[in-house]
Write a protein that holds these residues in place. Structure first.
Motif, mmCIF file in Angstrom:
data_model
loop_
_atom_site.group_PDB
_atom_site.id
_atom_site.type_symbol
_atom_site.label_atom_id
_atom_site.label_comp_id
_atom_site.label_asym_id
_atom_site.label_seq_id
_atom_site.Cartn_x
_atom_site.Cartn_y
_atom_site.Cartn_z
ATOM 1 N N UNK A 91 0.809 -1.218 0.000
ATOM 2 C CA UNK A 91 0.000 0.000 0.000
ATOM 3 C C UNK A 91 0.844 1.271 0.000
ATOM 4 N N UNK A 92 2.152 1.157 0.218
ATOM 5 C CA UNK A 92 3.040 2.316 0.183
ATOM 6 C C UNK A 92 3.602 2.560 -1.215
ATOM 7 N N UNK A 93 3.334 1.659 -2.143
ATOM 8 C CA UNK A 93 3.841 1.803 -3.501
ATOM 9 C C UNK A 93 5.149 1.077 -3.753
ATOM 10 N N UNK A 94 5.701 0.400 -2.743
ATOM 11 C CA UNK A 94 6.916 -0.391 -2.930
ATOM 12 C C UNK A 94 6.579 -1.592 -3.808
ATOM 13 N N UNK A 95 7.482 -1.936 -4.720
ATOM 14 C CA UNK A 95 7.261 -3.069 -5.620
ATOM 15 C C UNK A 95 8.268 -4.168 -5.298
ATOM 16 N N UNK A 96 7.798 -5.421 -5.293
ATOM 17 C CA UNK A 96 8.603 -6.562 -4.893
ATOM 18 C C UNK A 96 8.827 -7.488 -6.088
ATOM 19 N N UNK A 97 10.073 -7.965 -6.227
ATOM 20 C CA UNK A 97 10.466 -8.761 -7.385
ATOM 21 C C UNK A 97 11.204 -10.015 -6.943
ATOM 22 N N UNK A 98 11.254 -10.983 -7.859
ATOM 23 C CA UNK A 98 12.080 -12.176 -7.686
ATOM 24 C C UNK A 98 12.702 -12.514 -9.038
ATOM 25 N N UNK A 99 13.733 -13.357 -8.994
ATOM 26 C CA UNK A 99 14.381 -13.796 -10.229
ATOM 27 C C UNK A 99 13.437 -14.662 -11.042
ATOM 28 N N UNK A 100 13.522 -14.530 -12.365
ATOM 29 C CA UNK A 100 12.711 -15.380 -13.244
ATOM 30 C C UNK A 100 13.221 -16.812 -13.221
ATOM 31 N N UNK A 101 14.527 -16.948 -13.180
ATOM 32 C CA UNK A 101 15.137 -18.275 -13.261
ATOM 33 C C UNK A 101 16.156 -18.411 -12.118
ATOM 34 N N UNK A 102 15.983 -19.431 -11.297
ATOM 35 C CA UNK A 102 16.883 -19.635 -10.162
ATOM 36 C C UNK A 102 18.267 -20.058 -10.644
ATOM 37 N N UNK A 103 19.282 -19.621 -9.923
ATOM 38 C CA UNK A 103 20.651 -20.041 -10.203
ATOM 39 C C UNK A 103 20.860 -21.425 -9.607
ATOM 40 N N UNK A 104 21.653 -22.275 -10.234
ATOM 41 C CA UNK A 104 21.848 -23.640 -9.731
ATOM 42 C C UNK A 104 22.419 -23.645 -8.300
ATOM 43 N N UNK A 105 21.754 -24.368 -7.420
ATOM 44 C CA UNK A 105 22.215 -24.514 -6.042
ATOM 45 C C UNK A 105 22.000 -23.302 -5.161
ATOM 46 N N UNK A 106 21.269 -22.282 -5.629
ATOM 47 C CA UNK A 106 21.060 -21.054 -4.867
ATOM 48 C C UNK A 106 19.557 -20.791 -4.710
ATOM 49 N N UNK A 107 19.223 -19.987 -3.716
ATOM 50 C CA UNK A 107 17.841 -19.552 -3.558
ATOM 51 C C UNK A 107 17.517 -18.525 -4.648
ATOM 52 N N UNK A 108 16.252 -18.419 -4.953
ATOM 53 C CA UNK A 108 15.802 -17.384 -5.891
ATOM 54 C C UNK A 108 15.944 -16.034 -5.197
ATOM 55 N N UNK A 109 16.586 -15.083 -5.853
ATOM 56 C CA UNK A 109 16.763 -13.755 -5.254
ATOM 57 C C UNK A 109 15.432 -13.025 -5.180
ATOM 58 N N UNK A 110 15.260 -12.254 -4.097
ATOM 59 C CA UNK A 110 14.073 -11.432 -3.909
ATOM 60 C C UNK A 110 14.548 -10.037 -3.533
ATOM 61 N N UNK A 111 13.876 -9.021 -4.063
ATOM 62 C CA UNK A 111 14.274 -7.659 -3.720
ATOM 63 C C UNK A 111 13.086 -6.725 -3.836
ATOM 64 N N UNK A 112 13.290 -5.499 -3.322
ATOM 65 C CA UNK A 112 12.240 -4.488 -3.308
ATOM 66 C C UNK A 112 12.763 -3.236 -4.002
ATOM 67 N N UNK A 113 11.876 -2.570 -4.730
ATOM 68 C CA UNK A 113 12.158 -1.269 -5.320
ATOM 69 C C UNK A 113 11.261 -0.287 -4.578
ATOM 70 N N UNK A 114 11.861 0.563 -3.738
ATOM 71 C CA UNK A 114 11.105 1.471 -2.881
ATOM 72 C C UNK A 114 10.438 2.567 -3.687
ATOM 73 N N UNK A 115 9.293 3.042 -3.209
ATOM 74 C CA UNK A 115 8.568 4.125 -3.867
ATOM 75 C C UNK A 115 9.271 5.458 -3.653
ATOM 76 N N UNK A 116 9.978 5.614 -2.556
ATOM 77 C CA UNK A 116 10.712 6.845 -2.258
ATOM 78 C C UNK A 116 12.129 6.494 -1.846
ATOM 79 N N UNK A 117 12.618 7.199 -0.832
ATOM 80 C CA UNK A 117 13.946 6.892 -0.309
ATOM 81 C C UNK A 117 13.942 5.503 0.316
ATOM 82 N N UNK A 118 15.018 4.740 0.151
ATOM 83 C CA UNK A 118 15.076 3.404 0.746
ATOM 84 C C UNK A 118 15.028 3.479 2.276
#
Length: 129
Positions: free
Chosen positions: A31-58
């Motif tokens: 509800x604050x406008x922050x957008x959340x993403x993950x990798x389309x394709x996981x890297x072998x032996x690693x977790x899928x990366x997850x990150x946020x793109x903040x609506x304003x200052x991080x």
């Protein structure tokens, strides 16, 4: 309405947007406008990366609990708004206001005029016997 951000934040967001365009997929927004993403394709032996793109200052405290758990791999999917864990008595999430105009300042604080109420006079200092 978008918040004003610094040049450094803008540059870092541009690099994140480049990463998103190549390897990321949108999972959702809060509800604050922050957008959340993950990798389309996981890297072998690693977790899928997850990150946020903040609506304003991080600001890490601007991430609601349901998305915080998802970002830190506590939950596989973020909690939906109609989840059983969202109770009517729970206050809505607010970012930490420390260092902002909205921060709590007790009576007598310099920014609140610098004058506090007079003491009641019932204080008796301890003296050794």
């Amino acid at each position: 309405m978008t918040q004003r951000i610094s040049l450094l934040t803008w540059l870092s967001q541009m690099s994140i947007r480049l990463l998103i365009s190549r390897r990321g997929e949108l999972v959702g927004t809060d509800r604050f406008g922050n957008r959340y993403f993950r990798e389309k394709k996981a890297r072998p032996g690693m977790k899928v990366r997850r990150w946020v793109l903040f609506a304003g200052e991080p600001e890490a405290s601007a991430i609601p609990a349901e998305w915080h758990g998802w970002l830190h791999y506590t939950m596989e999917q973020p909690l939906p708004e109609n989840s059983a864990y969202h109770k009517p008595w729970v206050k809505p999430h607010e970012a930490n206001p420390t260092g902002t105009v909205a921060a709590y300042r007790p009576p007598g604080h310099t920014y609140e005029g610098g004058h506090r109420a007079a003491a009641t006079g019932d204080y008796e200092p301890w003296t050794p016997a």
